[in-house]
Design a protein around this motif. Structure first.
Motif, PDB file in Angstrom:
ATOM      1  N   SER A 117      14.905  60.782  45.868  1.00  0.00           N
ATOM      2  CA  SER A 117      15.982  60.076  45.170  1.00  0.00           C
ATOM      3  C   SER A 117      17.086  59.673  46.146  1.00  0.00           C
ATOM      4  O   SER A 117      17.637  58.578  46.062  1.00  0.00           O
ATOM      5  N   ASP A 136      11.474  69.773  42.252  1.00  0.00           N
ATOM      6  CA  ASP A 136      12.921  69.530  42.284  1.00  0.00           C
ATOM      7  C   ASP A 136      13.388  69.176  43.687  1.00  0.00           C
ATOM      8  O   ASP A 136      14.170  68.240  43.885  1.00  0.00           O
ATOM      9  N   GLU A 137      12.864  69.907  44.672  1.00  0.00           N
ATOM     10  CA  GLU A 137      13.242  69.627  46.066  1.00  0.00           C
ATOM     11  C   GLU A 137      12.767  68.243  46.503  1.00  0.00           C
ATOM     12  O   GLU A 137      13.511  67.474  47.109  1.00  0.00           O
ATOM     13  N   ARG A 179       5.395  63.572  37.318  1.00  0.00           N
ATOM     14  CA  ARG A 179       6.512  63.602  38.283  1.00  0.00           C
ATOM     15  C   ARG A 179       6.019  63.292  39.696  1.00  0.00           C
ATOM     16  O   ARG A 179       6.717  62.628  40.466  1.00  0.00           O
ATOM     17  N   THR A 223      11.984  65.701  44.648  1.00  0.00           N
ATOM     18  CA  THR A 223      12.671  64.656  43.882  1.00  0.00           C
ATOM     19  C   THR A 223      14.042  64.380  44.476  1.00  0.00           C
ATOM     20  O   THR A 223      14.470  63.218  44.586  1.00  0.00           O
ATOM     21  N   GLU A 224      14.716  65.439  44.907  1.00  0.00           N
ATOM     22  CA  GLU A 224      16.038  65.265  45.515  1.00  0.00           C
ATOM     23  C   GLU A 224      15.930  64.448  46.804  1.00  0.00           C
ATOM     24  O   GLU A 224      16.697  63.506  47.030  1.00  0.00           O
ATOM     25  N   ALA A 272       8.183  73.477  39.528  1.00  0.00           N
ATOM     26  CA  ALA A 272       9.557  72.953  39.541  1.00  0.00           C
ATOM     27  C   ALA A 272      10.210  73.209  40.893  1.00  0.00           C
ATOM     28  O   ALA A 272      10.964  72.370  41.406  1.00  0.00           O
ATOM     29  N   ASP A 273       9.894  74.340  41.494  1.00  0.00           N
ATOM     30  CA  ASP A 273      10.424  74.680  42.810  1.00  0.00           C
ATOM     31  C   ASP A 273      10.101  73.568  43.810  1.00  0.00           C
ATOM     32  O   ASP A 273      10.969  73.085  44.550  1.00  0.00           O
TER      33      ASP A 273
END
Lengths: 206, 206
Positions: free
Chosen positions: A83, A76-77, A135, A79-80, A72-73
């Protein structure tokens, strides 16, 4: 050594300070990368940190929980970054957004190198791994779409299939996890600039 | 199933033909890549092939012996490609030889993808792994030297440090092991051409 039922037992392992939750996660990622996720047990991790297994289970429910948090670390980065650049409502030309996503991806890879290394090697069949692969695929699809848009708007050459361009470009970005050394001569900014110059302008002298 | 002491027992595993030495090696590489070398035992490999452990030991002395042979498969090919292009006595400009080594490296990666994948992930401390890392470093040094020569002769831009150019260029080449699909739309020749066009000429439309 620590006792299993004291409150933050990991802090006292081998007398070193700072053996907190984040430190356990970092050590887990390092071990997963070195030996492989399957080959690493909570016992190995406890031994590496000089703490009891209970001390680790105090913070994390399971080995898969450690994997989930580590992935996730990275995810999440990334994906940001993707996006922000790849959405239909993102401002600027597709080419400018592609350059920006390359630059920021390099920054994420340098800042989160161990977690991204783990992410790029994920292959397994546990729910956590399946979800991470899903993902990653979403990210790859968004990046390929952005490359297609940059070709369509006329900024990038159209004689190489856009999906191949996307693989090559982000293959070069992802290769950083294999060779980048944080204590080496180049910081993230220097690598990002060299990478963009290579990929977009090419290596030939003009 | 096979009996442990019959002569070529692996050929008869599960009744499938061709379970010979090469097939055992292929299966070992696949398992090492999927689970990690440390997490894979000869027992796992025997189970995967539907043969006895003795049937495997009939052909290979140890797990490390399988690793050594798999890595040699990749290293010998890559060493041949690099030696032909990077030696002082190699004919042609450094730039022409660099393009050629890129092209031939892509061919080797496509033809020996599982073995090269294994090679690129080698990290351990066994003598076989230490030796493979040493041979990989020799290849990297030769390639960096060839890039330096291509910059020095004026063919390649000199505003990016040659060692960084070498990392990025062969990082892009090596990334193939992660994303190339032998059953996909592009053969080795198409990928090599797209990669050379991207790296040397750049992605911008001119």
């Amino acid at each position: 050594m620590t006792t299993a039922d004291s409150a933050p037992p990991i802090r006292r392992g081998r007398g070193r300070p700072g053996h907190d939750q984040a430190a356990v996660l970092r050590a887990a990622v390092t071990l997963f990368n070195r030996r492989g996720y399957d080959a690493t047990s909570i016992g190995d991790l406890a031994k590496e940190l000089g703490v009891t297994k209970s001390a680790i289970y105090h913070h994390f429910a399971s080995k898969e929980d450690l994997l989930r948090l580590a992935l996730a670390d990275a995810l999440d980065e990334l994906t940001e970054v993707v996006s922000a650049a790849a959405g239909d409502s993102a401002p600027g030309s597709a080419y400018d957004r592609l350059r920006e996503v390359v630059r920021r991806s390099v920054e994420v890879l340098v800042a989160h190198q161990p977690a991204v290394t783990l992410l790029l090697r994920v292959r397994g069949n546990t729910p956590v791994e399946v979800d991470a692969v899903k993902r990653r695929r979403w990210l790859d699809d968004q990046l390929a779409e952005l490359v297609r848009a940059a070709v369509a708007e006329g900024a990038l050459r159209d004689d190489i299939p856009p999906d191949l361009v996307s693989r090559l470009l982000f293959g070069m970005v992802n290769s950083l996890v294999e060779w980048y050394r944080p204590d080496g001569a180049y910081d993230a900014q220097a690598v990002a600039a060299a990478l963009a110059a290579t990929a977009f302008d090419g290596l030939l002298r003009r």
